[in-house]
Design a protein around this motif. Sequence first.
Motif, PDB file in Angstrom:
ATOM      1  N   LYS A  95       0.953  -1.180  -0.028  1.00 59.73           N
ATOM      2  CA  LYS A  95      -0.030   0.081   0.105  1.00 59.73           C
ATOM      3  C   LYS A  95       0.912   1.274   0.125  1.00 59.73           C
ATOM      4  O   LYS A  95       0.435   2.116  -0.598  1.00 59.73           O
ATOM      5  N   LEU A  96       2.028   1.164   0.674  1.00 56.34           N
ATOM      6  CA  LEU A  96       2.793   2.384   0.832  1.00 56.34           C
ATOM      7  C   LEU A  96       3.494   2.624  -0.737  1.00 56.34           C
ATOM      8  O   LEU A  96       3.503   3.829  -0.957  1.00 56.34           O
ATOM      9  N   ILE A  97       3.905   1.532  -1.173  1.00 50.92           N
ATOM     10  CA  ILE A  97       4.566   1.690  -2.724  1.00 50.92           C
ATOM     11  C   ILE A  97       3.439   2.333  -3.443  1.00 50.92           C
ATOM     12  O   ILE A  97       3.715   3.182  -4.349  1.00 50.92           O
ATOM     13  N   ALA A  98       2.233   1.922  -3.481  1.00 52.65           N
ATOM     14  CA  ALA A  98       1.078   2.475  -4.310  1.00 52.65           C
ATOM     15  C   ALA A  98       0.753   3.899  -3.760  1.00 52.65           C
ATOM     16  O   ALA A  98       0.824   4.697  -4.865  1.00 52.65           O
ATOM     17  N   ALA A  99       0.909   4.242  -2.765  1.00 56.20           N
ATOM     18  CA  ALA A  99       0.601   5.682  -2.321  1.00 56.20           C
ATOM     19  C   ALA A  99       1.554   6.609  -2.612  1.00 56.20           C
ATOM     20  O   ALA A  99       1.451   7.571  -3.360  1.00 56.20           O
ATOM     21  N   ILE A 100       2.922   6.260  -2.807  1.00 54.60           N
ATOM     22  CA  ILE A 100       4.065   6.863  -3.054  1.00 54.60           C
ATOM     23  C   ILE A 100       4.023   7.227  -4.674  1.00 54.60           C
ATOM     24  O   ILE A 100       4.163   8.111  -5.210  1.00 54.60           O
ATOM     25  N   ALA A 101       3.606   6.067  -5.364  1.00 60.30           N
ATOM     26  CA  ALA A 101       3.455   5.896  -6.826  1.00 60.30           C
ATOM     27  C   ALA A 101       2.394   6.864  -7.028  1.00 60.30           C
ATOM     28  O   ALA A 101       2.716   8.001  -8.136  1.00 60.30           O
ATOM     29  N   SER A 102       1.232   6.940  -6.574  1.00 57.77           N
ATOM     30  CA  SER A 102       0.155   8.015  -6.870  1.00 57.77           C
ATOM     31  C   SER A 102       0.521   9.434  -6.653  1.00 57.77           C
ATOM     32  O   SER A 102       0.242  10.335  -7.412  1.00 57.77           O
ATOM     33  N   ALA A 103       1.222   9.437  -5.353  1.00 62.55           N
ATOM     34  CA  ALA A 103       1.749  10.954  -5.101  1.00 62.55           C
ATOM     35  C   ALA A 103       2.782  11.411  -6.254  1.00 62.55           C
ATOM     36  O   ALA A 103       2.608  12.595  -6.440  1.00 62.55           O
ATOM     37  N   THR A 104       3.528  10.432  -6.537  1.00 65.75           N
ATOM     38  CA  THR A 104       4.576  10.788  -7.653  1.00 65.75           C
ATOM     39  C   THR A 104       3.680  11.394  -8.848  1.00 65.75           C
ATOM     40  O   THR A 104       4.137  12.101  -9.636  1.00 65.75           O
ATOM     41  N   ILE A 105       2.794  10.524  -9.275  1.00 64.94           N
ATOM     42  CA  ILE A 105       1.773  10.918 -10.390  1.00 64.94           C
ATOM     43  C   ILE A 105       1.417  12.293 -10.315  1.00 64.94           C
ATOM     44  O   ILE A 105       1.318  13.273 -11.205  1.00 64.94           O
ATOM     45  N   ALA A 106       0.782  12.531  -9.257  1.00 68.41           N
ATOM     46  CA  ALA A 106       0.005  13.755  -8.757  1.00 68.41           C
ATOM     47  C   ALA A 106       1.136  15.044  -8.924  1.00 68.41           C
ATOM     48  O   ALA A 106       0.814  15.999  -9.717  1.00 68.41           O
ATOM     49  N   ALA A 107       2.207  14.738  -8.349  1.00 72.94           N
ATOM     50  CA  ALA A 107       3.138  15.553  -8.313  1.00 72.94           C
ATOM     51  C   ALA A 107       3.689  16.136  -9.804  1.00 72.94           C
ATOM     52  O   ALA A 107       4.094  16.958 -10.095  1.00 72.94           O
ATOM     53  N   GLY A 108       3.812  14.886 -10.424  1.00 74.56           N
ATOM     54  CA  GLY A 108       4.430  15.075 -11.995  1.00 74.56           C
ATOM     55  C   GLY A 108       3.405  15.813 -12.716  1.00 74.56           C
ATOM     56  O   GLY A 108       3.760  16.724 -13.706  1.00 74.56           O
ATOM     57  N   THR A 109       1.878  15.840 -12.438  1.00 72.32           N
ATOM     58  CA  THR A 109       1.146  16.495 -13.238  1.00 72.32           C
ATOM     59  C   THR A 109       0.973  17.833 -12.769  1.00 72.32           C
ATOM     60  O   THR A 109       0.485  18.580 -13.507  1.00 72.32           O
ATOM     61  N   ALA A 110       1.147  18.010 -11.412  1.00 77.28           N
ATOM     62  CA  ALA A 110       0.905  19.541 -10.930  1.00 77.28           C
ATOM     63  C   ALA A 110       2.244  19.707  -9.885  1.00 77.28           C
ATOM     64  O   ALA A 110       1.723  19.627  -8.700  1.00 77.28           O
ATOM     65  N   PHE A 111       3.093  20.118 -10.298  1.00 81.12           N
ATOM     66  CA  PHE A 111       4.743  20.032  -9.506  1.00 81.12           C
ATOM     67  C   PHE A 111       4.274  21.105  -8.320  1.00 81.12           C
ATOM     68  O   PHE A 111       4.722  20.995  -7.205  1.00 81.12           O
ATOM     69  N   ALA A 112       3.694  22.140  -8.691  1.00 87.30           N
ATOM     70  CA  ALA A 112       3.603  23.372  -7.634  1.00 87.30           C
ATOM     71  C   ALA A 112       2.631  23.070  -6.527  1.00 87.30           C
ATOM     72  O   ALA A 112       2.984  23.712  -5.435  1.00 87.30           O
ATOM     73  N   GLY A 113       1.878  22.033  -6.595  1.00 87.08           N
ATOM     74  CA  GLY A 113       0.652  21.870  -5.617  1.00 87.08           C
ATOM     75  C   GLY A 113       1.216  21.268  -4.363  1.00 87.08           C
ATOM     76  O   GLY A 113       2.369  20.665  -4.599  1.00 87.08           O
ATOM     77  N   GLY A 114       0.811  21.413  -3.167  1.00 83.70           N
ATOM     78  CA  GLY A 114       1.146  20.771  -1.858  1.00 83.70           C
ATOM     79  C   GLY A 114       0.560  19.414  -2.054  1.00 83.70           C
ATOM     80  O   GLY A 114      -0.171  19.160  -2.981  1.00 83.70           O
ATOM     81  N   HIS A 115       0.596  18.674  -1.012  1.00 76.31           N
ATOM     82  CA  HIS A 115      -0.035  17.144  -1.199  1.00 76.31           C
ATOM     83  C   HIS A 115      -1.534  17.367  -1.359  1.00 76.31           C
ATOM     84  O   HIS A 115      -2.219  16.542  -1.755  1.00 76.31           O
ATOM     85  N   ASN A 116      -1.981  18.228  -0.597  1.00 77.57           N
ATOM     86  CA  ASN A 116      -3.538  18.119  -0.275  1.00 77.57           C
ATOM     87  C   ASN A 116      -4.136  19.326  -1.012  1.00 77.57           C
ATOM     88  O   ASN A 116      -5.302  19.410  -0.986  1.00 77.57           O
ATOM     89  N   ALA A 117      -3.634  20.012  -1.867  1.00 80.65           N
ATOM     90  CA  ALA A 117      -4.056  21.213  -2.708  1.00 80.65           C
ATOM     91  C   ALA A 117      -5.159  20.383  -3.638  1.00 80.65           C
ATOM     92  O   ALA A 117      -4.569  19.459  -4.424  1.00 80.65           O
ATOM     93  N   SER A 118      -6.207  21.049  -4.001  1.00 81.05           N
ATOM     94  CA  SER A 118      -6.995  20.901  -5.037  1.00 81.05           C
ATOM     95  C   SER A 118      -6.526  21.348  -6.165  1.00 81.05           C
ATOM     96  O   SER A 118      -5.620  21.909  -6.158  1.00 81.05           O
TER      97      SER A 118
END
Lengths: 157, 300
Positions: free
Chosen positions: A6-29
């Motif tokens: 689950k941790l690997i999946a969470a990191i992966a999805s966070a990385t994808i999110a960061a890749g699509t919108a680098f400027a945003g924080g973790h919880n930013a809409s």
Amino acid sequence: MFTKPKLIAAIASATIAAGTAFAGGHNASPEQQAAKARQAQMNLYGYNLGVLGAMAKGEAEFNADIAKGSAANLVALASMNQATYWPAGSDNASIEGTRALPAIWEKSDEVFGYANALIEAATALEAASGDLDGVRAALGGVGKACGDCHKAFRAPR
Amino acid sequence: MGRILRILIGLGIVGAAAFWVMTAPESLSEDSISGLEPNVTNGETVFYAAGCASCHAAPNATGEDKLVLAGGQKFPSPFGTFVAPNISPSEAGIGGWSTIDLVNAVKLGVSPDGAHYFSAFPYTSYGRAELKDLVDLKAFLDTLPADSTPNQPHDVSFPFNIRRSLGGWKLLFGGTGWVMADDALSPELERGRYLVEALGHCGECHTPRNALGGLDRARWMGGAPDPSGKGRVPNITSAALTWSPEDVAYYLESGFTPEFDSAGGHMAHVIENTAKLSPEDRAAIAAYLQAIPAVSKAAE
């Protein structure tokens, strides 16, 4: 607690999110990320204007190369495609951390007019950047372009 | 509720019959301006220093259209919504006015037919203006384009719609003495005081008001809630505004803050006017703002 897969999946999805919108924080809409992108854009305007303004105010020595470069940056910034910067629901009535008024979305033609006025004023500034008097006068035009849009479309603090 | 009650009681007092005589509008006669020759060029400076077009141009007017003073802009307030009238030189505006009519309107807030104007029109500030400047202003206004847009009624509810009660309001708050009451000012500070306290009417937005809508002189320029109900008009005393005089003057010229953010909202209108003043006048305004007493953030 996360299990390892689950941790690997969470990191992966966070990385994808960061890749699509680098400027945003973790919880930013997505809307908050767009607002941050707009503010980053405004900061870059302000930085380049500050270089020119220091010369105009006599706080820094006039340097035609630096003036021209900063003015060219303003033209480039003003000409950027901002289609994804202004999603619906990213006004100050919908999210925290922005002063963008809902009127921007209601009167978008007027906003585009001001965006074009900024490109014109920045282009005129670049053309006038060879001497200090030219910079002083043309900065007034850029200031007017900024003010015209902020007058109607930015909320007071 | 307590605030509304206080307002009502206050208005009850000032509107009482005993005050009837004292609330009658008074105006100046032709004699007061005899011998003053109008100067259109100075009238133009007065026009920009006083910011007439910011309120009296049509809504959203830009560029040359700002000189067509057709009226129609709406100004919401706790007392109702005021609509700026047409002051262009046409029958719908002030075309039929004499110079003394304009002087009485601007300086005393009294119309040509002898009624009080609502104090959304900042005549308590303009009351400090020199007669000569107002004679010049009338000459300049007469050179502007005529426009036939009819005036719209204000949307002001009882009891604030009783114009006679404005007479009591004027008795309470219409004092035209200087806030910076110092007889030994330098010429620059004297000019700055005139531009800020009289023509520029800066205090109308930057100074907080009491329950009856009078300016709180003890917190002069200390910042106030935005009249629209959203946000605040900033404190521009040295306690909060730490810009150098050169920064203030450059802001009034270009609209750029020292961080190169730009003026917005109503202040962007103000900058359009101050940009047209002389560098000396902008420096005088900056000098005045540095000289007024600091209003601490805690007192805002």
